[in-house]
Design a protein around this motif. Structure first.
Motif, PDB file in Angstrom:
ATOM      1  N   ASP A 211       4.644 -12.235  -6.413  1.00  0.00           N
ATOM      2  CA  ASP A 211       3.401 -12.684  -5.771  1.00  0.00           C
ATOM      3  C   ASP A 211       2.519 -13.523  -6.685  1.00  0.00           C
ATOM      4  N   ASN A 227      -2.141 -13.108  -0.868  1.00  0.00           N
ATOM      5  CA  ASN A 227      -0.838 -12.610  -0.430  1.00  0.00           C
ATOM      6  C   ASN A 227      -0.706 -12.621   1.087  1.00  0.00           C
ATOM      7  N   THR A 249       5.324  -7.091  -5.995  1.00  0.00           N
ATOM      8  CA  THR A 249       3.931  -6.944  -6.401  1.00  0.00           C
ATOM      9  C   THR A 249       3.848  -6.852  -7.920  1.00  0.00           C
ATOM     10  N   ILE A 271      -4.380  -4.463  -7.453  1.00  0.00           N
ATOM     11  CA  ILE A 271      -3.036  -4.117  -6.988  1.00  0.00           C
ATOM     12  C   ILE A 271      -3.077  -3.607  -5.545  1.00  0.00           C
ATOM     13  N   GLN A 274      -3.313  -6.550  -3.327  1.00  0.00           N
ATOM     14  CA  GLN A 274      -2.022  -7.247  -3.268  1.00  0.00           C
ATOM     15  C   GLN A 274      -1.098  -6.591  -2.242  1.00  0.00           C
ATOM     16  N   MET A 275      -0.962  -5.269  -2.328  1.00  0.00           N
ATOM     17  CA  MET A 275      -0.053  -4.550  -1.432  1.00  0.00           C
ATOM     18  C   MET A 275      -0.506  -4.654   0.015  1.00  0.00           C
ATOM     19  N   ILE A 285       7.946  -3.349  -0.025  1.00  0.00           N
ATOM     20  CA  ILE A 285       7.174  -3.718  -1.212  1.00  0.00           C
ATOM     21  C   ILE A 285       7.853  -3.110  -2.434  1.00  0.00           C
ATOM     22  N   ALA A 287       7.990  -3.660  -6.988  1.00  0.00           N
ATOM     23  CA  ALA A 287       6.997  -3.997  -8.010  1.00  0.00           C
ATOM     24  C   ALA A 287       7.645  -4.323  -9.334  1.00  0.00           C
TER      25      ALA A 287
END
Length: 324
Positions: A211, A227, A249, A271, A274-275, A285, A287
């Motif tokens: 991302d 995002n 992520t 964070i 982002q998610m 998702i 990471a």
């Protein structure tokens, strides 16, 4: 749409770029089989991880396991750390996707060589992976350690076609096992024919796009809410293909807020955004990276820095709130 929780992560023995992994590779390179078991168990039972991508089994053409293909190997804390990770994943019911790594090169060059020589090396190491670890229940598929990239909305088709050759080889070597890649993108992203074509032709079953939010600094500020727009574009492109769409992520920030310094845990509020922004558009998702960035130092001592423990507990509280 997926639940905004991380269900997969990368794992390192020795990162291809040692500068990035300073604060966890100093431990993982020396890990014993028991310590690998502890880490994988922690990821599965405490953090809800279902699958791992092993970043690489070789660095600069030097093996991280007992290899017959490569004459040189790095000294490690156990005889076969790759085998230890496979065994731990099999015990815990975690899927593992090994990444091959790189021939000797400068990591800053990005994707890596696209020569027939390098392709032959990838094939021989892949065959050795299958011979050594193919009977492990955790052997789920393959990960391309070398990164494709999208610049100004366009794939490098040289990279795409090279990647497709490797993907076709893997499909024939292990029919039915998924192939994963994790490209990065730079500058403006748009929906265009090249974007769709690259997805369709890159030879992968799953694309987990980085991302890019981990690259935020005071000199390059980025809004994690982007995002939503970015993965909406990727969703529209992927819907024209059969390739699954994941969000990678980025959990890190750069030390001293300067690009290409060692990686440290990012702020949890960023964070979480982002998610949540990616989740409506993606199938899963994952990471980069939980070990050493979002793991408990009570369980895995000195894996990371003090902020690692704080990020772990922040995420644990968030997981409880999401799961109700």
């Amino acid at each position: 749409m997926t639940v905004p929780l991380i269900t997969g992560t990368w794992i390192d023995i020795m990162h291809v770029c040692p500068r990035d992994g300073v604060y966890w590779n100093r431990k993982t390179i020396a890990y014993t089989e028991e310590e690998w078991m502890t880490l994988v168990r922690h990821l599965k039972r405490d953090l809800g991880i279902e699958l791992l991508m092993l970043q690489n089994v070789a660095k600069d053409g030097i093996a991280l396991y007992p290899s017959k293909v490569m004459k040189d190997r790095f000294p490690t804390g156990c005889e076969d750390p790759v085998g230890a990770i496979f065994k731990a994943c099999s015990v815990e019911g975690v899927q593992l996707y090994p990444g091959i790594g790189y021939l000797p090169m400068t990591f800053g060059e990005g994707f890596g060589p696209t020569s027939e020589e390098s392709l032959d090396w990838y094939k021989r190491v892949s065959e050795e992976m299958l011979e050594r670890y193919g009977e492990e229940p955790s052997f789920a598929g393959w990960y391309t350690a070398a990164e494709l990239h999208i610049q100004d909305g366009l794939w490098s088709m040289e990279q795409v076609h090279y990647n497709a050759k490797l993907g076709q080889f893997w499909a024939e070597l292990t029919p039915g096992k998924p192939r994963i890649t994790s490209p990065y993108w730079r500058s403006e992203l748009t929906l265009n024919d090249n974007l769709v074509r690259g997805i369709a032709e890159c030879g992968m079953d799953i694309i987990a796009y980085q991302d890019g939010i981990g690259f935020t600094t005071k000199f390059r500020p980025q809004d994690p809410a982007q995002n939503d727009r970015v993965f909406e574009i990727f969703r529209r492109a992927h819907d024209q293909t059969s390739v699954a769409l994941w969000a990678n992520t980025e959990l890190f920030r750069f030390e001293n807020d300067i690009h290409f310094q060692p990686l440290l845990p990012g702020p949890f509020d960023r964070i979480r955004t982002q998610m949540r922004a990616a989740a409506p558009h993606v199938d899963r998702i994952v990471a980069y990276t939980m070990p050493g960035i979002m793991t408990s130092q009570q369980v895995c001592p000195d894996l990371g820095v003090p902020e690692t423990e704080r990020l772990y507990w922040a995420y644990q509280g968030y997981r409880e709130s999401v799961r109700g």
